[in-house]
Motif scaffolding. Structure first.
Motif, PDB file in Angstrom:
ATOM      1  N   GLU A 157      -2.562 -10.494  -4.812  1.00 16.54           N
ATOM      2  CA  GLU A 157      -1.617  -9.448  -4.416  1.00 16.54           C
ATOM      3  C   GLU A 157      -0.722  -9.924  -3.276  1.00 16.54           C
ATOM      4  O   GLU A 157       0.448  -9.556  -3.198  1.00 16.54           O
ATOM      5  CB  GLU A 157      -2.375  -8.183  -4.006  1.00 16.54           C
ATOM      6  CG  GLU A 157      -3.142  -7.513  -5.138  1.00 16.54           C
ATOM      7  CD  GLU A 157      -2.249  -6.913  -6.211  1.00 16.54           C
ATOM      8  OE1 GLU A 157      -1.051  -6.689  -5.939  1.00 16.54           O
ATOM      9  OE2 GLU A 157      -2.748  -6.667  -7.329  1.00 16.54           O
ATOM     10  N   GLU A 204       7.526  -2.889   2.850  1.00 19.17           N
ATOM     11  CA  GLU A 204       7.031  -2.587   1.502  1.00 19.17           C
ATOM     12  C   GLU A 204       5.818  -3.454   1.178  1.00 19.17           C
ATOM     13  O   GLU A 204       4.829  -2.977   0.605  1.00 19.17           O
ATOM     14  CB  GLU A 204       8.127  -2.821   0.464  1.00 19.17           C
ATOM     15  CG  GLU A 204       7.677  -2.507  -0.969  1.00 19.17           C
ATOM     16  CD  GLU A 204       8.728  -2.852  -2.007  1.00 19.17           C
ATOM     17  OE1 GLU A 204       8.382  -2.913  -3.212  1.00 19.17           O
ATOM     18  OE2 GLU A 204       9.897  -3.071  -1.632  1.00 19.17           O
ATOM     19  N   ASN A 208       2.776  -2.103   3.100  1.00 16.69           N
ATOM     20  CA  ASN A 208       2.274  -0.852   2.525  1.00 16.69           C
ATOM     21  C   ASN A 208       1.561  -1.094   1.198  1.00 16.69           C
ATOM     22  O   ASN A 208       0.523  -0.482   0.911  1.00 16.69           O
ATOM     23  CB  ASN A 208       3.417   0.137   2.345  1.00 16.69           C
ATOM     24  CG  ASN A 208       3.967   0.643   3.672  1.00 16.69           C
ATOM     25  OD1 ASN A 208       3.277   0.604   4.693  1.00 16.69           O
ATOM     26  ND2 ASN A 208       5.202   1.097   3.665  1.00 16.69           N
ATOM     27  N   HIS A 209       2.102  -2.011   0.401  1.00 14.42           N
ATOM     28  CA  HIS A 209       1.444  -2.355  -0.871  1.00 14.42           C
ATOM     29  C   HIS A 209       0.077  -2.976  -0.619  1.00 14.42           C
ATOM     30  O   HIS A 209      -0.924  -2.583  -1.235  1.00 14.42           O
ATOM     31  CB  HIS A 209       2.320  -3.326  -1.662  1.00 14.42           C
ATOM     32  CG  HIS A 209       1.625  -3.937  -2.836  1.00 14.42           C
ATOM     33  ND1 HIS A 209       1.337  -3.230  -3.995  1.00 14.42           N
ATOM     34  CD2 HIS A 209       1.127  -5.200  -3.030  1.00 14.42           C
ATOM     35  CE1 HIS A 209       0.695  -4.024  -4.845  1.00 14.42           C
ATOM     36  NE2 HIS A 209       0.560  -5.219  -4.290  1.00 14.42           N
ATOM     37  N   GLN A 260      -1.771  -2.659   1.974  1.00 15.13           N
ATOM     38  CA  GLN A 260      -2.694  -1.665   2.533  1.00 15.13           C
ATOM     39  C   GLN A 260      -3.341  -0.838   1.424  1.00 15.13           C
ATOM     40  O   GLN A 260      -4.545  -0.537   1.475  1.00 15.13           O
ATOM     41  CB  GLN A 260      -1.966  -0.750   3.506  1.00 15.13           C
ATOM     42  CG  GLN A 260      -2.887   0.206   4.248  1.00 15.13           C
ATOM     43  CD  GLN A 260      -3.874  -0.524   5.143  1.00 15.13           C
ATOM     44  OE1 GLN A 260      -3.475  -1.291   6.017  1.00 15.13           O
ATOM     45  NE2 GLN A 260      -5.170  -0.305   4.933  1.00 15.13           N
ATOM     46  N   ARG A 261      -2.561  -0.480   0.409  1.00 17.70           N
ATOM     47  CA  ARG A 261      -3.134   0.276  -0.714  1.00 17.70           C
ATOM     48  C   ARG A 261      -4.189  -0.554  -1.440  1.00 17.70           C
ATOM     49  O   ARG A 261      -5.232  -0.034  -1.850  1.00 17.70           O
ATOM     50  CB  ARG A 261      -2.017   0.711  -1.673  1.00 17.70           C
ATOM     51  CG  ARG A 261      -1.112   1.795  -1.109  1.00 17.70           C
ATOM     52  CD  ARG A 261      -0.182   2.352  -2.159  1.00 17.70           C
ATOM     53  NE  ARG A 261       0.834   1.394  -2.572  1.00 17.70           N
ATOM     54  CZ  ARG A 261       2.025   1.263  -1.988  1.00 17.70           C
ATOM     55  NH1 ARG A 261       2.358   2.037  -0.956  1.00 17.70           N
ATOM     56  NH2 ARG A 261       2.902   0.373  -2.429  1.00 17.70           N
ATOM     57  N   VAL A 262      -3.930  -1.841  -1.591  1.00 21.02           N
ATOM     58  CA  VAL A 262      -4.901  -2.736  -2.236  1.00 21.02           C
ATOM     59  C   VAL A 262      -6.169  -2.825  -1.392  1.00 21.02           C
ATOM     60  O   VAL A 262      -7.290  -2.735  -1.911  1.00 21.02           O
ATOM     61  CB  VAL A 262      -4.288  -4.132  -2.458  1.00 21.02           C
ATOM     62  CG1 VAL A 262      -5.339  -5.116  -2.973  1.00 21.02           C
ATOM     63  CG2 VAL A 262      -3.116  -4.049  -3.425  1.00 21.02           C
ATOM     64  N   ASN A 317      -7.286  -0.672   0.767  1.00 15.19           N
ATOM     65  CA  ASN A 317      -7.996   0.609   0.702  1.00 15.19           C
ATOM     66  C   ASN A 317      -8.830   0.720  -0.563  1.00 15.19           C
ATOM     67  O   ASN A 317      -9.969   1.213  -0.543  1.00 15.19           O
ATOM     68  CB  ASN A 317      -6.998   1.766   0.754  1.00 15.19           C
ATOM     69  CG  ASN A 317      -6.275   1.877   2.086  1.00 15.19           C
ATOM     70  OD1 ASN A 317      -6.588   1.153   3.033  1.00 15.19           O
ATOM     71  ND2 ASN A 317      -5.302   2.760   2.147  1.00 15.19           N
ATOM     72  N   ASP A 318      -8.273   0.273  -1.677  1.00 19.90           N
ATOM     73  CA  ASP A 318      -8.969   0.363  -2.959  1.00 19.90           C
ATOM     74  C   ASP A 318     -10.201  -0.540  -2.979  1.00 19.90           C
ATOM     75  O   ASP A 318     -11.284  -0.129  -3.415  1.00 19.90           O
ATOM     76  CB  ASP A 318      -8.008  -0.019  -4.090  1.00 19.90           C
ATOM     77  CG  ASP A 318      -8.608   0.212  -5.459  1.00 19.90           C
ATOM     78  OD1 ASP A 318      -9.124   1.321  -5.712  1.00 19.90           O
ATOM     79  OD2 ASP A 318      -8.573  -0.723  -6.295  1.00 19.90           O
ATOM     80  N   GLU A 334      -3.865   8.662  10.115  1.00 23.32           N
ATOM     81  CA  GLU A 334      -3.412   7.696   9.111  1.00 23.32           C
ATOM     82  C   GLU A 334      -1.903   7.498   9.196  1.00 23.32           C
ATOM     83  O   GLU A 334      -1.393   6.400   8.971  1.00 23.32           O
ATOM     84  CB  GLU A 334      -3.816   8.157   7.706  1.00 23.32           C
ATOM     85  CG  GLU A 334      -3.835   7.042   6.666  1.00 23.32           C
ATOM     86  CD  GLU A 334      -4.792   5.912   7.040  1.00 23.32           C
ATOM     87  OE1 GLU A 334      -4.383   4.739   6.897  1.00 23.32           O
ATOM     88  OE2 GLU A 334      -5.926   6.184   7.482  1.00 23.32           O
ATOM     89  N   GLY A 391      -0.025   3.969   9.991  1.00 19.20           N
ATOM     90  CA  GLY A 391       1.095   3.441   9.212  1.00 19.20           C
ATOM     91  C   GLY A 391       2.274   3.074  10.083  1.00 19.20           C
ATOM     92  O   GLY A 391       2.937   2.049   9.864  1.00 19.20           O
TER      93      GLY A 391
END
Length: 357
Positions: free
Chosen positions: A292, A302, A305-306, A308-310, A312-313, A333, A337
């Motif tokens: 990723e 961007e 943020n991308h 961070q979502r990975v 988190n998952d 949160e 950010g």
């Protein structure tokens, strides 16, 4: 005081690596530099005489810096301003705090290049030496603070193991593993909680609540802090310490060098810190993070943020050994950010995603 950090004589390199580094267990070594010249720098009076003219960096406390950063986040005229620093000498700092005992200025992270009088007095411990094929990432820094000063609860974002040798004076230390990060209300690599305002009984209960470690590190002792652990220091008297940062495996090196700082990533990295113990789930988690990271994005924010979502998952399925719930209110949160975006825009992180003119 509740103390639960083991004290030992210096073991063999293999015993230290097997029993403490790979098990991610803090320990105090009582005789690491016994008989070496550095061990003679053992009091404030000796330091005044032997190190008085040695240059140091005096900086504002991290609490003041972090408060200023948060104030800037809500300002319409945000401009990044790094931590305030000035140069002085050992005796210059000691004279300053003698006149102002309540000062929160501290000599922090004084680099190796400035402390040759200390560096000349010891041999780098064999524990810090890399294995064949590993890069040598050893670095050292000096710390000098006055009675009542403290270093707030945080973890170090370079993901290296740490020795802290107490030249003279005493410090109380509290260490907390990443499995308890959510209990600390983390923001970046700082905690919104810190124990300096607690009574001794309350502090002991806090250490037990977070599954942490506590001890007083005394003159001539060396504390080992495993990579990624939260740590808090309280200066019980005016004291000086040498930190030695060393060794991290390929997983931690990649994550520290390429990703923004986050407590969830900290926990993922904690589970990858013992390379011999990384299982298939861990290898898959790292492979996904690596893949990723290599995906192109339109801009650094961007990308952050991308990723961070990975993170988190992966954290949700891989890091199940910590607090199951979340003590943080949702607005924290949003603050995390904003801090993440500030870090990215102020530095060079994800610079490959910046459009060229």
């Amino acid at each position: 005081m509740y103390e639960n950090i083991e004290r030992i004589k210096a073991p063999t390199r293999e015993v230290f690596l097997d029993e403490y580094v790979r098990k991610q267990k803090p320990v105090i070594i009582t005789n690491l530099f016994e008989g070496q010249p550095i061990s003679r720098l053992s009091s404030l009076d000796i330091a005044r005489k032997e190190l008085g003219d040695m240059p140091v960096v005096v900086q504002e406390g991290h609490e003041e810096y972090f408060t200023r950063m948060l104030s800037m986040l809500i300002s319409k005229d945000f401009t990044f301003s790094d931590i305030g620093k000035n140069q002085s000498t050992v005796n210059g700092y000691l004279e300053m705090v003698a006149k102002d005992p309540d000062s929160r200025l501290v000599c922090a992270e004084v680099p190796r290049s400035m402390i040759q009088k200390v560096e000349a007095g010891y041999t780098i411990p064999e524990y810090c030496q890399p294995d064949p094929g590993e890069p040598d990432e050893y670095m050292s820094m000096l710390w000098l603070g006055n009675t009542g000063n403290f270093t707030h609860m945080h973890f170090d974002a370079d993901y290296k193991n740490i020795f802290q040798y107490q030249l003279w004076g005493e410090k109380r230390v509290v260490l907390v593993p990443p499995t308890s990060s959510r209990k600390l209300l983390p923001m970046r690599n700082n905690s919104a909680l810190s124990p300096e305002g607690l009574s001794q009984e309350e502090n002991d209960n806090f250490v037990r609540y977070v599954g942490g470690y506590q001890a007083v590190v005394r003159t001539g002792e060396t504390l080992f802090m495993p990579a990624l652990m939260w740590h808090y220091f309280e200066y019980m008297d005016t004291s000086m310490a040498l930190t030695m940062r060393f060794r991290r495996n390929r997983y931690l090196r990649f994550l520290a060098d390429n990703f923004h700082t986050d407590y969830r990533l900290q926990h993922i990295a904690w589970k990858l810190a013992n390379e011999r113990g990384v299982d298939e789930q861990g290898r898959q988690a790292f492979a996904r993070l690596e893949a990723e990271f290599l995906k192109p994005m339109d801009n650094p924010v961007e990308k952050a943020n991308h990723l961070q979502r990975v993170v988190n998952d992966i954290y949700a399925s891989f890091c199940t050994d910590g607090l199951k719930g979340d003590l943080s209110r949702p607005f924290l949160e949003e603050i995390r950010g904003a801090i993440r975006s500030m870090d990215v825009l102020a530095g060079s992180l994800y610079s490959d995603e910046r459009p060229t003119a």
